[in-house]
Write a protein that holds these residues in place. Structure first.
Motif, PDB file in Angstrom:
ATOM      1  N   TYR A   1       0.836  -1.207   0.000  1.00  0.00           N
ATOM      2  CA  TYR A   1       0.000   0.000   0.000  1.00  0.00           C
ATOM      3  C   TYR A   1       0.871   1.258   0.000  1.00  0.00           C
ATOM      4  O   TYR A   1       0.633   2.187  -0.772  1.00  0.00           O
ATOM      5  CB  TYR A   1      -0.927  -0.020   1.220  1.00  0.00           C
ATOM      6  CG  TYR A   1      -1.790   1.216   1.339  1.00  0.00           C
ATOM      7  CD1 TYR A   1      -2.938   1.346   0.573  1.00  0.00           C
ATOM      8  CD2 TYR A   1      -1.453   2.243   2.210  1.00  0.00           C
ATOM      9  CE1 TYR A   1      -3.739   2.476   0.675  1.00  0.00           C
ATOM     10  CE2 TYR A   1      -2.245   3.381   2.317  1.00  0.00           C
ATOM     11  CZ  TYR A   1      -3.379   3.489   1.547  1.00  0.00           C
ATOM     12  OH  TYR A   1      -4.158   4.610   1.645  1.00  0.00           O
ATOM     13  N   VAL A   2       1.899   1.257   0.845  1.00  0.00           N
ATOM     14  CA  VAL A   2       2.797   2.416   0.903  1.00  0.00           C
ATOM     15  C   VAL A   2       3.520   2.580  -0.433  1.00  0.00           C
ATOM     16  O   VAL A   2       3.646   3.697  -0.943  1.00  0.00           O
ATOM     17  CB  VAL A   2       3.798   2.280   2.070  1.00  0.00           C
ATOM     18  CG1 VAL A   2       4.863   3.362   2.018  1.00  0.00           C
ATOM     19  CG2 VAL A   2       3.068   2.325   3.408  1.00  0.00           C
ATOM     20  N   ASP A   3       3.987   1.465  -1.014  1.00  0.00           N
ATOM     21  CA  ASP A   3       4.649   1.535  -2.319  1.00  0.00           C
ATOM     22  C   ASP A   3       3.727   2.136  -3.373  1.00  0.00           C
ATOM     23  O   ASP A   3       4.137   2.980  -4.173  1.00  0.00           O
ATOM     24  CB  ASP A   3       5.089   0.140  -2.778  1.00  0.00           C
ATOM     25  CG  ASP A   3       6.445  -0.269  -2.232  1.00  0.00           C
ATOM     26  OD1 ASP A   3       7.228   0.618  -1.827  1.00  0.00           O
ATOM     27  OD2 ASP A   3       6.715  -1.483  -2.216  1.00  0.00           O
ATOM     28  N   LYS A   4       2.475   1.712  -3.370  1.00  0.00           N
ATOM     29  CA  LYS A   4       1.506   2.214  -4.349  1.00  0.00           C
ATOM     30  C   LYS A   4       1.272   3.708  -4.168  1.00  0.00           C
ATOM     31  O   LYS A   4       1.266   4.475  -5.142  1.00  0.00           O
ATOM     32  CB  LYS A   4       0.194   1.451  -4.218  1.00  0.00           C
ATOM     33  CG  LYS A   4      -0.853   1.859  -5.204  1.00  0.00           C
ATOM     34  CD  LYS A   4      -2.128   1.061  -5.024  1.00  0.00           C
ATOM     35  CE  LYS A   4      -3.208   1.565  -5.964  1.00  0.00           C
ATOM     36  NZ  LYS A   4      -4.485   0.891  -5.741  1.00  0.00           N
ATOM     37  N   LYS A   5       1.078   4.133  -2.932  1.00  0.00           N
ATOM     38  CA  LYS A   5       0.774   5.536  -2.653  1.00  0.00           C
ATOM     39  C   LYS A   5       1.967   6.449  -2.934  1.00  0.00           C
ATOM     40  O   LYS A   5       1.779   7.628  -3.241  1.00  0.00           O
ATOM     41  CB  LYS A   5       0.321   5.724  -1.204  1.00  0.00           C
ATOM     42  CG  LYS A   5      -1.056   5.177  -0.943  1.00  0.00           C
ATOM     43  CD  LYS A   5      -2.090   5.971  -1.731  1.00  0.00           C
ATOM     44  CE  LYS A   5      -3.482   5.549  -1.433  1.00  0.00           C
ATOM     45  NZ  LYS A   5      -4.479   6.317  -2.156  1.00  0.00           N
ATOM     46  N   THR A   6       3.187   5.928  -2.836  1.00  0.00           N
ATOM     47  CA  THR A   6       4.373   6.754  -3.064  1.00  0.00           C
ATOM     48  C   THR A   6       4.975   6.518  -4.444  1.00  0.00           C
ATOM     49  O   THR A   6       6.034   7.054  -4.759  1.00  0.00           O
ATOM     50  CB  THR A   6       5.452   6.482  -1.995  1.00  0.00           C
ATOM     51  OG1 THR A   6       5.856   5.115  -2.070  1.00  0.00           O
ATOM     52  CG2 THR A   6       4.945   6.806  -0.613  1.00  0.00           C
ATOM     53  N   GLY A   7       4.302   5.710  -5.264  1.00  0.00           N
ATOM     54  CA  GLY A   7       4.810   5.436  -6.598  1.00  0.00           C
ATOM     55  C   GLY A   7       6.111   4.657  -6.587  1.00  0.00           C
ATOM     56  O   GLY A   7       6.894   4.745  -7.517  1.00  0.00           O
ATOM     57  N   GLY A   8       6.358   3.879  -5.537  1.00  0.00           N
ATOM     58  CA  GLY A   8       7.576   3.077  -5.444  1.00  0.00           C
ATOM     59  C   GLY A   8       8.817   3.876  -5.108  1.00  0.00           C
ATOM     60  O   GLY A   8       9.924   3.347  -5.118  1.00  0.00           O
TER      61      GLY A   8
ATOM     62  N   TYR B   1       9.973   4.957  -2.398  1.00  0.00           N
ATOM     63  CA  TYR B   1      10.669   4.524  -1.188  1.00  0.00           C
ATOM     64  C   TYR B   1      10.681   3.003  -1.062  1.00  0.00           C
ATOM     65  O   TYR B   1      10.653   2.466   0.039  1.00  0.00           O
ATOM     66  CB  TYR B   1      10.002   5.153   0.046  1.00  0.00           C
ATOM     67  CG  TYR B   1       9.973   6.654  -0.031  1.00  0.00           C
ATOM     68  CD1 TYR B   1      11.125   7.399   0.215  1.00  0.00           C
ATOM     69  CD2 TYR B   1       8.802   7.328  -0.375  1.00  0.00           C
ATOM     70  CE1 TYR B   1      11.101   8.775   0.123  1.00  0.00           C
ATOM     71  CE2 TYR B   1       8.777   8.712  -0.469  1.00  0.00           C
ATOM     72  CZ  TYR B   1       9.935   9.426  -0.215  1.00  0.00           C
ATOM     73  OH  TYR B   1       9.910  10.789  -0.307  1.00  0.00           O
ATOM     74  N   GLY B   2      10.742   2.319  -2.184  1.00  0.00           N
ATOM     75  CA  GLY B   2      10.678   0.861  -2.205  1.00  0.00           C
ATOM     76  C   GLY B   2      11.722   0.189  -1.333  1.00  0.00           C
ATOM     77  O   GLY B   2      11.412  -0.754  -0.610  1.00  0.00           O
ATOM     78  N   GLY B   3      12.949   0.669  -1.374  1.00  0.00           N
ATOM     79  CA  GLY B   3      14.012   0.079  -0.559  1.00  0.00           C
ATOM     80  C   GLY B   3      13.751   0.235   0.925  1.00  0.00           C
ATOM     81  O   GLY B   3      13.933  -0.703   1.707  1.00  0.00           O
ATOM     82  N   GLN B   4      13.294   1.403   1.304  1.00  0.00           N
ATOM     83  CA  GLN B   4      12.994   1.650   2.712  1.00  0.00           C
ATOM     84  C   GLN B   4      11.786   0.826   3.165  1.00  0.00           C
ATOM     85  O   GLN B   4      11.765   0.323   4.284  1.00  0.00           O
ATOM     86  CB  GLN B   4      12.734   3.136   2.974  1.00  0.00           C
ATOM     87  CG  GLN B   4      13.967   4.000   2.851  1.00  0.00           C
ATOM     88  CD  GLN B   4      14.162   4.545   1.443  1.00  0.00           C
ATOM     89  OE1 GLN B   4      13.677   3.993   0.463  1.00  0.00           O
ATOM     90  NE2 GLN B   4      14.886   5.640   1.326  1.00  0.00           N
ATOM     91  N   VAL B   5      10.800   0.693   2.292  1.00  0.00           N
ATOM     92  CA  VAL B   5       9.613  -0.090   2.634  1.00  0.00           C
ATOM     93  C   VAL B   5       9.994  -1.560   2.810  1.00  0.00           C
ATOM     94  O   VAL B   5       9.587  -2.205   3.782  1.00  0.00           O
ATOM     95  CB  VAL B   5       8.513   0.066   1.558  1.00  0.00           C
ATOM     96  CG1 VAL B   5       7.382  -0.926   1.774  1.00  0.00           C
ATOM     97  CG2 VAL B   5       7.983   1.489   1.555  1.00  0.00           C
ATOM     98  N   ASP B   6      10.801  -2.087   1.894  1.00  0.00           N
ATOM     99  CA  ASP B   6      11.243  -3.478   2.011  1.00  0.00           C
ATOM    100  C   ASP B   6      12.032  -3.703   3.295  1.00  0.00           C
ATOM    101  O   ASP B   6      11.864  -4.714   3.968  1.00  0.00           O
ATOM    102  CB  ASP B   6      12.082  -3.885   0.806  1.00  0.00           C
ATOM    103  CG  ASP B   6      11.254  -4.062  -0.463  1.00  0.00           C
ATOM    104  OD1 ASP B   6      10.015  -4.195  -0.358  1.00  0.00           O
ATOM    105  OD2 ASP B   6      11.856  -4.072  -1.550  1.00  0.00           O
ATOM    106  N   SER B   7      12.881  -2.742   3.626  1.00  0.00           N
ATOM    107  CA  SER B   7      13.657  -2.836   4.862  1.00  0.00           C
ATOM    108  C   SER B   7      12.747  -2.834   6.086  1.00  0.00           C
ATOM    109  O   SER B   7      12.927  -3.628   7.013  1.00  0.00           O
ATOM    110  CB  SER B   7      14.645  -1.673   4.937  1.00  0.00           C
ATOM    111  OG  SER B   7      15.368  -1.708   6.136  1.00  0.00           O
ATOM    112  N   ALA B   8      11.752  -1.971   6.074  1.00  0.00           N
ATOM    113  CA  ALA B   8      10.807  -1.904   7.197  1.00  0.00           C
ATOM    114  C   ALA B   8       9.996  -3.193   7.299  1.00  0.00           C
ATOM    115  O   ALA B   8       9.771  -3.696   8.408  1.00  0.00           O
ATOM    116  CB  ALA B   8       9.879  -0.706   7.026  1.00  0.00           C
ATOM    117  N   GLN B   9       9.603  -3.745   6.151  1.00  0.00           N
ATOM    118  CA  GLN B   9       8.864  -5.003   6.157  1.00  0.00           C
ATOM    119  C   GLN B   9       9.725  -6.114   6.757  1.00  0.00           C
ATOM    120  O   GLN B   9       9.242  -6.916   7.556  1.00  0.00           O
ATOM    121  CB  GLN B   9       8.440  -5.398   4.744  1.00  0.00           C
ATOM    122  CG  GLN B   9       7.303  -4.584   4.199  1.00  0.00           C
ATOM    123  CD  GLN B   9       7.014  -4.921   2.759  1.00  0.00           C
ATOM    124  OE1 GLN B   9       7.913  -4.914   1.913  1.00  0.00           O
ATOM    125  NE2 GLN B   9       5.761  -5.209   2.467  1.00  0.00           N
TER     126      GLN B   9
END
Length: 62
Positions: A28-35, A37-45
């Motif tokens: 959801y975060v990736d979608k809303k930010t257009g990817g 912050y993908g690296g940061q999102v993956d790290s947080a996951q």
């Protein structure tokens, strides 16, 4: 009792559902930010899954 402890108590016995929730939240975060912050999102996951007891790499479930 901290918030993470409360979450752990709620998901006890439901690791697959918790993993899906972490993945859906990140997607959801990736979608809303257009990817952006993908690296940061993956790290947080990954960190969240580690805290919840899942040691799988973040891309394994996709």
């Amino acid at each position: 009792m901290g918030m993470l402890d409360k979450i752990k108590d709620m998901i006890k016995g439901h690791p697959d559902q918790a993993r899906q929730g972490v993945e859906k939240g990140g997607d959801y975060v990736d979608k809303k930010t257009g990817g952006k912050y993908g690296g940061q999102v993956d790290s947080a996951q990954q960190k969240m899954n580690d805290q919840l007891g899942d040691r799988r790499p973040p891309d394994q479930g996709r």
